[in-house]
Design an enzyme around this catalytic site. Structure first.
Site, PDB file in Angstrom:
ATOM      1  N   HIS A   1       0.828  -1.202   0.000  1.00  0.00           N
ATOM      2  CA  HIS A   1       0.000   0.000   0.000  1.00  0.00           C
ATOM      3  C   HIS A   1       0.866   1.258   0.000  1.00  0.00           C
ATOM      4  CE1 HIS A   1      -3.872  -2.114   1.008  1.00  0.00           C
ATOM      5  NE2 HIS A   1      -2.979  -3.044   1.304  1.00  0.00           N
TER       6      HIS A   1
ATOM      7  N   ASP B   1      -6.022   5.528   1.533  1.00  0.00           N
ATOM      8  CA  ASP B   1      -6.175   4.130   1.168  1.00  0.00           C
ATOM      9  C   ASP B   1      -7.650   3.782   1.267  1.00  0.00           C
ATOM     10  OD1 ASP B   1      -6.184   1.187   1.345  1.00  0.00           O
ATOM     11  OD2 ASP B   1      -4.009   1.437   1.389  1.00  0.00           O
TER      12      ASP B   1
END
Length: 491
Positions: free
Chosen positions: A21, A122
């Site tokens: 990520h 995210d």
């Protein structure tokens, strides 16, 4: 012009604590900084500490790196102790107050830093971030570092539960086709559904939170940003267009970064975000014949038992091809003293045409002319890096989106073989030989076609290049609108 009025856009990034990520978000942050944007990058405290230890922060002197508290207590081991569902359940009480305080402090900050123009978060954190951002009237972009096919699947969990396809029970009806996801009726089987669907009961609290408080909340964001490209996932991107007002496909981000950045130092070094690379493997690759090496890496999270490690080791040795195997110090699970197994593996590997390293510069390795096959966990970053380098894959997925990624690699894009839910030396040997010999010519046709599309999309005029420009323009517009709105209110 007063100090409070934004002169340039200020983008705040918030990532969850995982290499898969953080890395693509850093790539995107780097690209926006080249458009003269201010960048604040927020990590959880233990990730910030890791970044400090690798000196990565020094590569981004223009960024402002800030922290929020850890979700997992600092005295609790992180590896394998918390499921994604449990992590998500724990995030809200930590992230909401921390982000609220950060946005307040950014408004009050003096000097060159402007108030936040927007937040790129995210997508897994959508519920917590969007709630706070709406209080401050700050637009939110949901960023997903996973495949479009996986995101589309997540939006159909209620239907999957209704049809009895979720939970996925190991070894039970795993080959049964999944027919309730539009566009995937003839593609996906139960065993190809995301790994976090392999749970004991449908009403798992973690799964329900992931769907109701995260995935289904994402459309409240201003737009969705995906690390993929139209030439690879066009049909799935079109399906998502019915859910989101606006979508920017800007992948492969590492390729776009390479294409747009003249100085490649940052781009190359960002591979070693959390671990120090062993660059000796490049010299070793230089000594190997063209397209002869099997590169093996299962990413930054997956751990294997001693038995599975030995099956992979024997399968690779028996294939007869040289191999480069990334084995992290924490790769061995279920052993009181993993160093004993590491020593055993190292002896086996180095006696049989292999090289073992604790971490490797993966983009550089995949681009090396000696590499012929990538044995991978099918994480999305690794998949895109292999696509961009033109290396066929043997997929051994374990968690998250990896299961569905591997299915697309093998059965939709036809650029590799899927070995999910299997770990025996004879299968490993057979698949290596197949991609190196029998099926190589056939698979390389597809590999080279998709590689060409990946390189075209990041060039000027390509879809990902153009979408990045649109994203930059839209964020500039937000900054100008915010400035004008405040000016109008004063008058």
């Amino acid at each position: 012009m007063s100090q409070a009025e934004p002169q340039v856009p200020h983008v705040v990034f918030l990532a969850i604590p995982g290499l898969g990520h953080i890395k693509p978000m850093l790539k995107l942050a780097e690209l926006l900084s080249h458009a003269s944007f201010q960048v604040t990058f927020i990590n959880m405290q233990h990730i910030h500490d890791r970044l400090l230890s690798t000196d990565l922060l020094a590569l981004y002197p223009e960024f402002q790196f800030l922290t929020i508290p850890d979700v997992v207590p600092r005295d609790r081991p992180r590896s394998g102790t918390m499921s994604l569902g449990d992590f998500l359940l724990a995030t809200g009480p930590v992230i909401k107050p921390a982000l609220r305080q950060l946005l307040i402090s950014l408004r009050k900050k003096k000097g060159r830093w402007q108030p936040a123009t927007c937040i790129i978060e995210d997508g897994i954190l959508s519920s917590s971030v969007i709630d706070v951002a709406e209080e401050f009237q700050v637009p939110v972009f949901a960023f997903r570092p996973s495949s479009a096919c996986c995101i589309w699947t997540y939006f159909h969990v209620p239907k999957l539960v209704e049809e009895g396809d979720v939970p996925v029970v190991q070894d039970k009806d795993m080959d049964k086709p999944v027919t309730c996801i539009p566009g995937l009726e003839n593609v996906v089987r139960r065993q190809d559904l995301p790994g976090n669907f392999r749970i004991e009961r449908a009403h798992d609290p973690g799964l329900e939170f992931f769907i109701n408080d995260q995935t289904l909340v994402m459309p409240r964001a201003f737009a969705l940003i995906i690390n993929t490209f139209d030439g690879l996932e066009g049909p799935m991107i079109s399906k998502l267009g019915a859910v989101f007002n606006k979508i920017y496909t800007v992948g492969p981000l590492h390729g776009l970064s390479n294409a747009c950045t003249k100085d490649l130092t940052t781009s190359a070094s960002s591979n070693s975000i959390l671990w120090k690379e062993d660059r000796g493997c490049i010299s070793w690759l230089d000594s190997q014949p063209s397209r002869s090496v099997v590169f093996v890496s299962f990413g930054s999270v997956i751990g294997l038992t001693r038995d599975k490690m030995l099956e992979f080791g024997h399968g690779l040795v028996n294939s007869g091809y040289p191999f480069l195997w990334v084995i992290r110090p924490d790769s061995i699970t279920g052993e009181p003293d993993p160093s004993l197994i590491l020593g055993e593996l190292k002896a086996m590997i180095e006696d049989n045409k292999g090289l073992m390293v604790s971490w490797a510069p993966q983009e550089e390795v995949l681009a090396h002319p000696a590499v012929g096959v990538f044995l991978t966990h099918s994480g999305w970053n690794s998949t895109l890096e292999s696509v961009y380098a033109g290396v066929p894959m043997i997929c051994w997925p374990a968690i998250g989106d990896q299961q569905i990624n591997s299915r697309f690699v093998s059965d939709v894009w036809k650029i590799g073989l899927d070995m999910k839910d299997t770990c025996d030396r004879s299968t490993i040997e057979k698949m290596v030989r197949s991609l190196m010999e029998d099926k190589r010519e056939e698979i390389m046709k597809s590999v080279n076609e998709i590689k060409k599309l990946a390189h075209e999309t990041v060039k000027e005029g390509g879809s990902s290049f153009s979408n990045l420009e649109k994203l930059i323009d839209d964020i500039w517009s937000m900054s100008h609108f915010a400035r004008k709105e405040r000016s109008d209110r004063r008058h």
